[in-house]
Each structure stands twice: as structure tokens, then as C-alpha cells.
Design a protein around this motif. Structure first.
Motif, PDB file in Angstrom:
ATOM      1  N   UNK A 290      40.312  18.583  40.330  1.00  0.00           N
ATOM      2  CA  UNK A 290      41.505  19.388  40.604  1.00  0.00           C
ATOM      3  C   UNK A 290      41.775  19.542  42.105  1.00  0.00           C
ATOM      4  N   UNK A 291      40.956  18.857  42.912  1.00  0.00           N
ATOM      5  CA  UNK A 291      41.088  18.891  44.378  1.00  0.00           C
ATOM      6  C   UNK A 291      41.118  20.336  44.899  1.00  0.00           C
ATOM      7  N   UNK A 292      40.128  21.102  44.438  1.00  0.00           N
ATOM      8  CA  UNK A 292      39.970  22.478  44.901  1.00  0.00           C
ATOM      9  C   UNK A 292      38.930  22.507  46.007  1.00  0.00           C
ATOM     10  N   UNK A 293      39.109  23.386  46.969  1.00  0.00           N
ATOM     11  CA  UNK A 293      38.247  23.429  48.146  1.00  0.00           C
ATOM     12  C   UNK A 293      37.259  24.588  48.060  1.00  0.00           C
ATOM     13  N   UNK A 294      36.020  24.292  48.457  1.00  0.00           N
ATOM     14  CA  UNK A 294      34.999  25.332  48.568  1.00  0.00           C
ATOM     15  C   UNK A 294      34.924  25.771  50.013  1.00  0.00           C
ATOM     16  N   UNK A 295      35.071  27.081  50.314  1.00  0.00           N
ATOM     17  CA  UNK A 295      35.064  27.537  51.709  1.00  0.00           C
ATOM     18  C   UNK A 295      33.715  27.298  52.374  1.00  0.00           C
ATOM     19  N   UNK A 296      33.774  27.031  53.678  1.00  0.00           N
ATOM     20  CA  UNK A 296      32.516  26.818  54.406  1.00  0.00           C
ATOM     21  C   UNK A 296      31.675  28.081  54.441  1.00  0.00           C
ATOM     22  N   UNK A 297      32.340  29.238  54.574  1.00  0.00           N
ATOM     23  CA  UNK A 297      31.614  30.509  54.582  1.00  0.00           C
ATOM     24  C   UNK A 297      31.979  31.260  53.307  1.00  0.00           C
ATOM     25  N   UNK A 298      31.047  31.231  52.365  1.00  0.00           N
ATOM     26  CA  UNK A 298      31.301  31.938  51.111  1.00  0.00           C
ATOM     27  C   UNK A 298      31.101  33.418  51.288  1.00  0.00           C
ATOM     28  N   UNK A 299      32.014  34.189  50.740  1.00  0.00           N
ATOM     29  CA  UNK A 299      31.825  35.637  50.759  1.00  0.00           C
ATOM     30  C   UNK A 299      31.395  36.085  49.364  1.00  0.00           C
ATOM     31  N   UNK A 300      30.588  37.130  49.328  1.00  0.00           N
ATOM     32  CA  UNK A 300      30.075  37.636  48.053  1.00  0.00           C
ATOM     33  C   UNK A 300      31.202  38.295  47.275  1.00  0.00           C
ATOM     34  N   UNK A 301      31.379  37.890  46.029  1.00  0.00           N
ATOM     35  CA  UNK A 301      32.448  38.472  45.205  1.00  0.00           C
ATOM     36  C   UNK A 301      31.900  39.645  44.416  1.00  0.00           C
ATOM     37  N   UNK A 302      32.560  40.789  44.548  1.00  0.00           N
ATOM     38  CA  UNK A 302      32.110  41.973  43.819  1.00  0.00           C
ATOM     39  C   UNK A 302      32.526  41.898  42.373  1.00  0.00           C
ATOM     40  N   UNK A 303      31.583  41.528  41.503  1.00  0.00           N
ATOM     41  CA  UNK A 303      31.908  41.418  40.087  1.00  0.00           C
ATOM     42  C   UNK A 303      32.045  42.785  39.433  1.00  0.00           C
ATOM     43  N   UNK A 304      31.385  43.778  39.996  1.00  0.00           N
ATOM     44  CA  UNK A 304      31.347  45.091  39.359  1.00  0.00           C
ATOM     45  C   UNK A 304      31.730  46.155  40.366  1.00  0.00           C
ATOM     46  N   UNK A 305      33.006  46.358  40.529  1.00  0.00           N
ATOM     47  CA  UNK A 305      33.488  47.322  41.510  1.00  0.00           C
ATOM     48  C   UNK A 305      34.079  48.532  40.787  1.00  0.00           C
ATOM     49  N   UNK A 306      33.449  49.706  40.907  1.00  0.00           N
ATOM     50  CA  UNK A 306      33.924  50.856  40.160  1.00  0.00           C
ATOM     51  C   UNK A 306      35.266  51.379  40.616  1.00  0.00           C
ATOM     52  N   UNK A 307      35.684  51.072  41.786  1.00  0.00           N
ATOM     53  CA  UNK A 307      36.919  51.640  42.312  1.00  0.00           C
ATOM     54  C   UNK A 307      38.151  50.844  41.950  1.00  0.00           C
ATOM     55  N   UNK A 308      38.051  49.916  41.027  1.00  0.00           N
ATOM     56  CA  UNK A 308      39.204  49.084  40.683  1.00  0.00           C
ATOM     57  C   UNK A 308      38.783  47.640  40.636  1.00  0.00           C
ATOM     58  N   UNK A 309      39.680  46.742  40.320  1.00  0.00           N
ATOM     59  CA  UNK A 309      39.315  45.342  40.224  1.00  0.00           C
ATOM     60  C   UNK A 309      38.394  45.115  39.046  1.00  0.00           C
ATOM     61  N   UNK A 310      37.491  44.146  39.204  1.00  0.00           N
ATOM     62  CA  UNK A 310      36.645  43.755  38.092  1.00  0.00           C
ATOM     63  C   UNK A 310      35.459  44.667  37.876  1.00  0.00           C
ATOM     64  N   UNK A 311      35.102  44.846  36.608  1.00  0.00           N
ATOM     65  CA  UNK A 311      33.900  45.570  36.231  1.00  0.00           C
ATOM     66  C   UNK A 311      33.171  44.778  35.166  1.00  0.00           C
ATOM     67  N   UNK A 312      31.890  45.026  35.039  1.00  0.00           N
ATOM     68  CA  UNK A 312      31.075  44.378  34.021  1.00  0.00           C
ATOM     69  C   UNK A 312      30.602  45.411  33.012  1.00  0.00           C
ATOM     70  N   UNK A 313      30.554  45.007  31.769  1.00  0.00           N
ATOM     71  CA  UNK A 313      29.976  45.875  30.743  1.00  0.00           C
ATOM     72  C   UNK A 313      29.256  44.985  29.737  1.00  0.00           C
ATOM     73  N   UNK A 314      28.170  45.517  29.198  1.00  0.00           N
ATOM     74  CA  UNK A 314      27.393  44.808  28.179  1.00  0.00           C
ATOM     75  C   UNK A 314      27.724  45.438  26.830  1.00  0.00           C
ATOM     76  N   UNK A 315      28.209  44.618  25.889  1.00  0.00           N
ATOM     77  CA  UNK A 315      28.575  45.149  24.579  1.00  0.00           C
ATOM     78  C   UNK A 315      27.794  44.433  23.494  1.00  0.00           C
ATOM     79  N   UNK A 316      27.547  45.172  22.425  1.00  0.00           N
ATOM     80  CA  UNK A 316      26.803  44.665  21.282  1.00  0.00           C
ATOM     81  C   UNK A 316      27.767  44.337  20.152  1.00  0.00           C
TER      82      UNK A 316
END
Length: 592
Positions: A290-316
Motif C-alpha cells: 500500500x506504499x505506506x511509510x514508517x516514521x523514522x522516529x516512532x512515538x509511543x501510541x497510548x492505547x489506553x487513555x482514560x481522558x478520551x481517545x482509545x481505551x482497552x477493556x477485557x471482556x468475557x
């Protein structure tokens, strides 16, 4: 030994082997049995469908609806919410009191419903005590199972044995007939779990966060969309990256805006930053094609941010969930819930690839990524139980008091002999529906139909065992082998056989098969038939030695981080203690 006897015994053995192999659905195997018996001429058409109209099937179904009504009105959840914050003392006394609460609820609610509500409570209790959940969840399951043996309506197994016994003319058991023995077994189990069992419980330390538990971070990468990418201007649904590459787009950063768990109709634009989850090989493949580029300096992506954006939950995945036996693709999960499944844990094994093709079972754990509101909507579905705390809006059905009154009426009318259990339960169902404690469409959508279809399929097998003489033959063998041991030995033999069968087959299926054998054995040995019926009833509930013999054990297996050997070690000794207890006391309560 006639051909019919050989055929029925062979069919029973084949069904047991298929159950043990676990390659086909339990209800699929069960519903095939009466068809085979009908085509072979062993059963008449009326006998082949007798499981659908059986008292056992109808009563179990009615009790499931009553439990659903209590859940939908929020009564059981309110008890669980209170238990989270109630001042119940130190960590051990708090755990003991919560176990007692579960033991008090289990005799009147289906055991699975109790564990579903209290599982997150016990996980939170473990976190508060800074101890692993493995020290708390096994006692929750075991105590709830033991609590279910206190009344006839406590478990589906009790109702099955009672219903099948009544069909054969043995109708002396009432609501609290088994209560004295059930309370003794419960007390013995509690004493064991808080002394010797407490020492044997494993200490499985949970990883510090969900991304570590599922090893997700090393499978998430940041990809930039350049002007010349063939993905530009196309929607995620058109691109079908999940099907083609087995990857999931978790987030899209578009300037200052973050799009969490994007829908399939979301279009890719130049300059977008995609956070994509998948295996290293697949991520490299999609970036190249898909000719997508990987940045030279990767920044950490917050997968679990309580203040908005993405959150993680474990469900059964709970019993009755729409996901059982289906895949994420079948359910259109991402579009329906605005959330993405990042990983799946099945019997302790983590899966991070080709998630859309995985067929789910009760007890599977899903790591789900989405916005706080999307996750809140997800866990409002009773088929998904959050292992951690997720804020949800309270339901707008203030009928908890009505539901409680109906349930009390069912228990009292059955225990006082005003109505039999089936009639009382059916009356309660009617009142639940007409008072709108539970809606008819909710019964269709959320009922645990598997249990009913297993009963409908295997009750005709019990009829075939009886009418062909196969049950009488098996009973003669058991009586002959245990003759030197007396009544206690015969009770112990039926209890032990039931426990062993329940370890590989469902408890309800075991009860259906062994009930006619127990009645014939009692007649031949000249002992009280109820002694052997109670042995089957309690043995079918004593499923502690494997995680797969009882649904509540399956439900705690993943969240507790257990291994198969943990159940053999802790539950095996408990099974032995209860075997001795039941074998000695059943002849006392039901003398010959």
C-alpha cells in the motif's frame, strides 16, 4: 444382549466420545441422538421428541427466564455493586462474606448468573488486596456451585434429575428436600477452601497492564499515508485489510483529530497516520503493497487513555452470548459496537492473528479497543462481561422490586406445596413478561438455549436406555461390582461415576444418562431409589477437577490465569472430601 441394547450402548459411547473430543457443538451432537434413534426404529416419533415437552426441559427453561428477569431489572447487579464498596472488613473476611452472599443467591438463581455478576467484583477485590485474581476466582466458582446444591431449583442438574425421576413415578422430592445435605456440603467446601484449599490455590501474578498480558505493543505500528498510496480516497470496507492482511486499524490521526476504532465507511486521506495492529510480517506486507511509510522516529501510541481517545477493556464471552459459535465477521462486531478486538485468549492461549476467523466459545477473553462510550455500550450486552471496571449507564427499568417479589412468590409457592416447581416457575415467567421485567424479544435473544437443546436431545437417549433394557444391564453390572461394599459403596460408586462423566460431558447430559440407571440399580439392590438419585444429583454438580465440566469453571479459567493442573490439584481434593461426605450421609438422610 439384544441388538437394540448393543446399538443404544454404542450410540451412548459414541456421544460420550464426541463430547470429550469437543470438535462439534454440544447441542449439535445432542440433537442428532434422537434422530438416529428414530431412524433406527428404537424410538417412536413421540418418544424422540419427548425431550422438548419434558418437565425437566420446561422447568430449566422457566428458571433461566426468571434469572434473566432478575438481571434485566438490575436486581442482581445492584447486589454486586453494593458488594464492591460495602464495609465488610479486611481482605479475608471480605472475601468470606462475599462467598457467603454468592452461596445464599445460588440456591435461587442459576449458578452461572451469580458468577457472571460477581466475577468483576472478585477481580476488583483481588486488585484492592494487591493479590492475583487466581487466589479469588476459584473460590467464587466452587462456592457458587455448592450453593446451587442447597435447593432443587439451584442448578439445572437438580431440576433434570428431579424431572426425570418424576416422569418415572418418583415424586417425593420437594424444594428443600436436599437442603440439609446441601448445607453440610457447602459448609465442608467453605472450610476446605479457606484452609487447605487456600494454601493450594495458585499465585498467578497478572501482568501490569492489558497490553503486556496480551503482548500487544509489539504488534502495533504507526504508518503514514503518502500522496501516492493506493489506499487514498478508499474506505476501510473497500480496502478489506482485515481479510487480506489480517490486520486491524485501531486509530487514525488526522491533524489534531483522533478517530478511534474507525468504521468501515471511514475513508483514508493523504497525511493520515494509521495505528495498525497485526503480526510483523503482515505489517511489513501491507506497508510495502500500500506504499505506506514508517516514521523514522516512532512515538509511543497510548492505547489506553482514560481522558478520551482509545481505551482497552477485557471482556468475557458469557453463556448465551451472540458470539458463541460465531466469528467477529459473522457478527459484524466492529460496525455493531464501534470497537476493535485486538487479541483473543482461549483456554490460556493468546491469539493475535486472523481474529475475524476465530469461532468463539463460552469463557473466551477478548481484548477490545474503543472509546469509553463504545465500550460502555458493549458491556451493557449481557453476553459480554467486563473483567475490569467499565462505567455503564443504569438501565431505565425500575422493576427490581417486582422481579424480587415474583421470585419470592415462586420459591414460597413451590416450597409450601401450593404449586409444583414447574407450575410455579411457569407462573413466574408469565408474571415477569406481563410486568415487563423481561421482554419477549430479550428472552429470544439472550436465553441460554444450548442447555435446553442438550436436554431436548439427550432425554430421548435416557428413554432408549430404559425401554431397550440397556439401563437395567448397566445397573446390574454396577450392583454386582459394589455388592461387597453395601449401600455406602453403591452410593459412592454412583457419585464417583457421575463426577467422572461430568468432567468430560456436560453435567446436564450426565444426569439424563445416569438417572434411569440409578433407578434400576436401586430396585435391584433393594435400596432407597432417592439415595442413588441424590448421589447423581450431587455428583453432577461436583465438577471441580477440570475447568471444562461446568460453565462457571470455564468462565473463571481465563480471568484467573489458571492452568488445567490447578483445578486437578485444588478441585481434586475437594471432590474426594465431598465424595466421602456424600457417601456417608446420603444413606442416613435417605435410608433403605
Amino acid at each position: 444382549m439384544t441388538f437394540d441394547v448393543v446399538f443404544v450402548l454404542g450410540l451412548t459411547l459414541a456421544a460420550l466420545v464426541l463430547f470429550a473430543l469437543d470438535r462439534l457443538r454440544l447441542d449439535q451432537i445432542a440433537m442428532s441422538v434422537p434422530v438416529v434413534l428414530l431412524l433406527s426404529g428404537i424410538l417412536t416419533p413421540a418418544e424422540a421428541v419427548s425431550g422438548l415437552s419434558s418437565r425437566a426441559t420446561v422447568t430449566v427453561g422457566a428458571m433461566l427466564v426468571l434469572g434473566l428477569g432478575l438481571r434485566k431489572t438490575g436486581l442482581v447487579s445492584a447486589i454486586g455493586a453494593w458488594a464492591r464498596t460495602a464495609p465488610l472488613g479486611g481482605k479475608y473476611s471480605r472475601m468470606f462474606v462475599l462467598c457467603l452472599i454468592c452461596a445464599l443467591l445460588s440456591p435461587f438463581l442459576m449458578t452461572t448468573a451469580v458468577v457472571l455478576v460477581f466475577l468483576p467484583v472478585f477481580v476488583a477485590l483481588a486488585e484492592q488486596a494487591e493479590e492475583p485474581a487466581s487466589r479469588y476466582l476459584m473460590p467464587l466458582s466452587f462456592v457458587s456451585i455448592l450453593g446451587g446444591t442447597v435447593t432443587l431449583m439451584g442448578t439445572s442438574t437438580n431440576l433434570v434429575v428431579h424431572g426425570e425421576a418424576m416422569r418415572r413415578g418418583f415424586d417425593d422430592l420437594h424444594m428443600f428436600s436436599i437442603t440439609p445435605l446441601g448445607l453440610i456440603c457447602l459448609a465442608v467446601g467453605l472450610l476446605y477452601l479457606f484452609t487447605v484449599g487456600r494454601v493450594l490455590l495458585p499465585r498467578r501474578v497478572r501482568p501490569p497492564d492489558l497490553t503486556s498480558k496480551y503482548d500487544i505493543r509489539r504488534f502495533v505500528t504507526e504508518l503514514h499515508v503518502p500522496e501516492d498510496s493506493p489506499a487514498n480516497g478508499r474506505s476501510l470496507a473497500e480496502l478489506k485489510w482485515g481479510e487480506r492482511y489480517g490486520v486491524t486499524v485501531l486509530d487514525i490521526e488526522r491533524g489534531e483529530r483522533e478517530i478511534t476504532a474507525p468504521h468501515g465507511d471511514r475513508h483514508i486521506r493523504p497525511g493520515d497516520v494509521l495505528y495498525v495492529q497485526g503480526s510483523a510480517e503482515r505489517l511489513l506486507e501491507i506497508a510495502r503493497q500500500q506504499r505506506l511509510e514508517t516514521p523514522r522516529e516512532r512515538k509511543e501510541h497510548g492505547l489506553d487513555l482514560p481522558g478520551g481517545g482509545g481505551r482497552l477493556v477485557e471482556v468475557l464471552v458469557a453463556p448465551g452470548s451472540s458470539l458463541v459459535g460465531r466469528t467477529l465477521r459473522d457478527l459484524n462486531f466492529a460496525h455493531r459496537y464501534d470497537a476493535a478486538v485486538l487479541a483473543i485468549q482461549h483456554h490460556g492461549v493468546t491469539v493475535t492473528e486472523r481474529l475475524a476467523e476465530v469461532s468463539f466459545r463460552v469463557g473466551d477473553l477478548l481484548l477490545v479497543h474503543g472509546t469509553a462510550s463504545a465500550l460502555g455500550r458493549l458491556v451493557e450486552n449481557p453476553g459480554f462481561v467486563p473483567v475490569g471496571e467499565v462505567k455503564t449507564q443504569m438501565g431505565s427499568r425500575p422493576r427490581a422490586g417486582v422481579a424480587a417479589a415474583i421470585m419470592v412468590g415462586v420459591v414460597l409457592s413451590a416450597s409450601l406445596g401450593l404449586l409444583d416447581i414447574m407450575t410455579a416457575a411457569l407462573t413466574g415467567v408469565g408474571l415477569m413478561v406481563f410486568s415487563r421485567c423481561v421482554r419477549v424479544e430479550e428472552i429470544y435473544a439472550e436465553m441460554e438455549w444450548l442447555v435446553l437443546f442438550v436436554l431436548a436431545g439427550l432425554i430421548p437417549l435416557g428413554v432408549a436406555l430404559e425401554t431397550t433394557g440397556a439401563a437395567e444391564l448397566l445397573a446390574r453390572w454396577v450392583v454386582t461390582l459394589t455388592a461387597p461394599l453395601g449401600v455406602t459403596g453403591l452410593v459412592a460408586a454412583f457419585y464417583l461415576v457421575t463426577v467422572l462423566m461430568t468432567a468430560i460431558v456436560s453435567n446436564a447430559a450426565t444426569a439424563v444418562m445416569l438417572t434411569p440407571v440409578a433407578i434400576f440399580a436401586a430396585t435391584q439392590a433393594g435400596v432407597n431409589p432417592y439415595a442413588l438419585l441424590i448421589a447423581v444429583m450431587f455428583g453432577a454438580s461436583a465438577s471441580f477437577v477440570t475447568p471444562f465440566g461446568y460453565q462457571t469453571n470455564v468462565m473463571i479459567y481465563g480471568p484467573g490465569g489458571y492452568r488445567f493442573s490447578d483445578f486437578a490439584k485444588v478441585g481434586g481434593l475437594l471432590n474426594l472430601i465431598l465424595l466421602i461426605t456424600a457417601s456417608l450421609l446420603i444413606p442416613v438422610f435417605w435410608p433403605s
